[in-house]
Scaffold this active site. Structure first.
Site, PDB file in Angstrom:
ATOM      1  N   ARG A 121       0.840  -1.198   0.000  1.00 47.41           N
ATOM      2  CA  ARG A 121       0.000   0.000   0.000  1.00 47.41           C
ATOM      3  C   ARG A 121       0.881   1.257   0.000  1.00 47.41           C
ATOM      4  O   ARG A 121       1.457   1.603   1.029  1.00 47.41           O
ATOM      5  CB  ARG A 121      -0.927   0.015   1.205  1.00 47.41           C
ATOM      6  N   ASP A 151      -8.670   4.343  14.046  1.00 46.81           N
ATOM      7  CA  ASP A 151      -7.547   4.845  13.274  1.00 46.81           C
ATOM      8  C   ASP A 151      -7.895   6.235  12.760  1.00 46.81           C
ATOM      9  O   ASP A 151      -8.863   6.853  13.218  1.00 46.81           O
ATOM     10  CB  ASP A 151      -7.195   3.887  12.132  1.00 46.81           C
TER      11      ASP A 151
END
Length: 394
Positions: free
Chosen positions: A37, A311
């Protein structure tokens, strides 16, 4: 360090010392695909060419491609594209993959990718995004928490879009469900996989009640995605894996299509008649953003708080939720425990921040790290981000 670990994993050299087992544990050679990613196109990278900035996406991908040999790979080199907001961005990624493959002497389609649908605008351009990356893309993945934050952000001016207390929103709320059904229809129509999102409530090996509740919610959530014809889903904890797998037909549902599927469903249905909007919900949001930001100040990018994985995306949801209530509580009631509407003023929000930070400092949860100073800094930063409208994903 992250890139070094990826390269070591691709070369089957990654290891760590397990203190509990008192032994070094290493990655094993397998056909499991390692998805890399890179950072999104909204982020820049400095300090490479003097004072000039460059794309962080370009830097991350090029660094991997430059340092890997195709002989090290057990599967195609695979990237996981985040944060896209339009189908035009897919053309940038296509050109990047093909140019880098050309420079390395690889075939044009040597690099594969999967992309997250985690911004509201991209939900309207999924088919075009797939088309623009057709030589490389294998599927789309619904990044539900970033998507929810983006959806709130794009509807921030609408009083009908004031979000209920987050943990009272059902998993099949229409603004998710309509997209869950559309994404597999578009993907399967074009021969791509459709991957579901992550369930935020995590299992616990120490709390039996929480563990049972989390796994029950997980099973229902993944069954819902399978019924929407998703081919699989994210998990974030090893204890979730088998339960999640059990909900999906093996190996996928690539050839399944929904009879009479609507090509252009409403992707913006207001969350009316769903969940609850309460002062306690606002207070819980305030408490969570303080604890999350405190974790950031102490080097944690994500924190497991009260069973929920928090998050940047979920922090953004909570900050946006508070900002909505500040903006619209006179039109969309937020009720106290007696059912009385409570106007959400800057003064009220500031008082809630004061009260919650002192409660946390007096009795910190076991998962929290930090000092009274970092908690108070987290409190100041979080409130300022809300009142100053700093709600972009960076």
């Amino acid at each position: 360090l992250g890139t070094d670990n990826i390269l070591a994993a691709l070369k089957v050299e990654l290891s760590y010392f397990d203190k509990k087992k008192n032994q070094t544990v290493g990655i094993k050679s397998s056909k499991t695909v390692i998805w890399i990613r890179p950072r999104g196109l909204h982020i820049s990278q400095g300090s490479i060419f003097g004072n000039d900035l460059m794309s962080a996406s370009l830097f991350d991908v090029a660094r991997i491609v430059y340092q890997i040999n195709d002989s090290d790979l057990k599967h195609p080199l695979s990237f996981y594209i985040p944060k896209s907001e339009s189908a035009e961005e897919a053309l940038w990624w296509r050109d990047l993959f093909q140019e880098l493959a050309l420079k390395r002497g690889w075939s044009q389609n040597f690099i594969c990718c999967m992309a997250l649908v985690e911004s509201h605008p991209l939900a309207y351009q999924m088919e075009e995004f797939l088309y623009n990356l057709r030589e490389h893309i294998v599927g789309l993945n619904l990044g539900r928490w970033d998507y929810m934050a983006s959806l709130i952000h794009f509807n921030l001016a609408d009083p009908d879009w004031v979000l209920p207390d987050r943990n009272t929103i059902p998993h099949n709320v229409p603004f998710f469900q309509n997209l869950r059904e559309l994404l597999p229809e578009i993907c399967h129509k074009r021969g791509a996989l459709a991957i579901g999102g992550m369930t935020a409530l995590y299992p616990s090996r120490e709390d039996a009640e929480l563990n049972a509740r989390a796994l029950d919610i997980l099973a229902k959530d993944k069954k819902n995605e399978a019924d929407c014809l998703m081919d699989g889903a994210w998990t974030g904890h090893p204890d979730q894996n088998q339960i999640a797998l059990d909900q999906f037909p093996y190996p996928n549902q690539l050839h399944a299509r929904r009879a009479g599927a609507e090509r252009y469903p409403d992707l913006r249905p207001a969350p009316t008649g769903v969940g609850q909007r309460t002062l306690n919900g606002t207070r819980a949001a305030v408490r969570t953003v303080i604890r999350y930001r405190n974790g950031v100040l102490n080097g944690k990018g994500a924190s497991l708080l009260d069973g929920y994985m928090e998050d940047l995306a979920t922090d953004r949801i909570y900050r946006l939720m508070i900002a909505q209530r500040l903006k619209h509580s006179s039109k969309t009631p937020i009720n106290d425990e007696s059912g009385k509407p409570v106007e959400h003023t800057p003064q009220l929000i500031s008082r809630l921040f004061d009260e919650e930070v002192e409660k946390i400092i007096a009795n910190p949860a076991r998962a929290d790290i930090g000092t009274p100073e970092t908690f108070r800094q987290a409190r100041r930063t979080s409130e300022a981000m809300i009142t100053q409208g700093e709600i972009n994903p960076v």
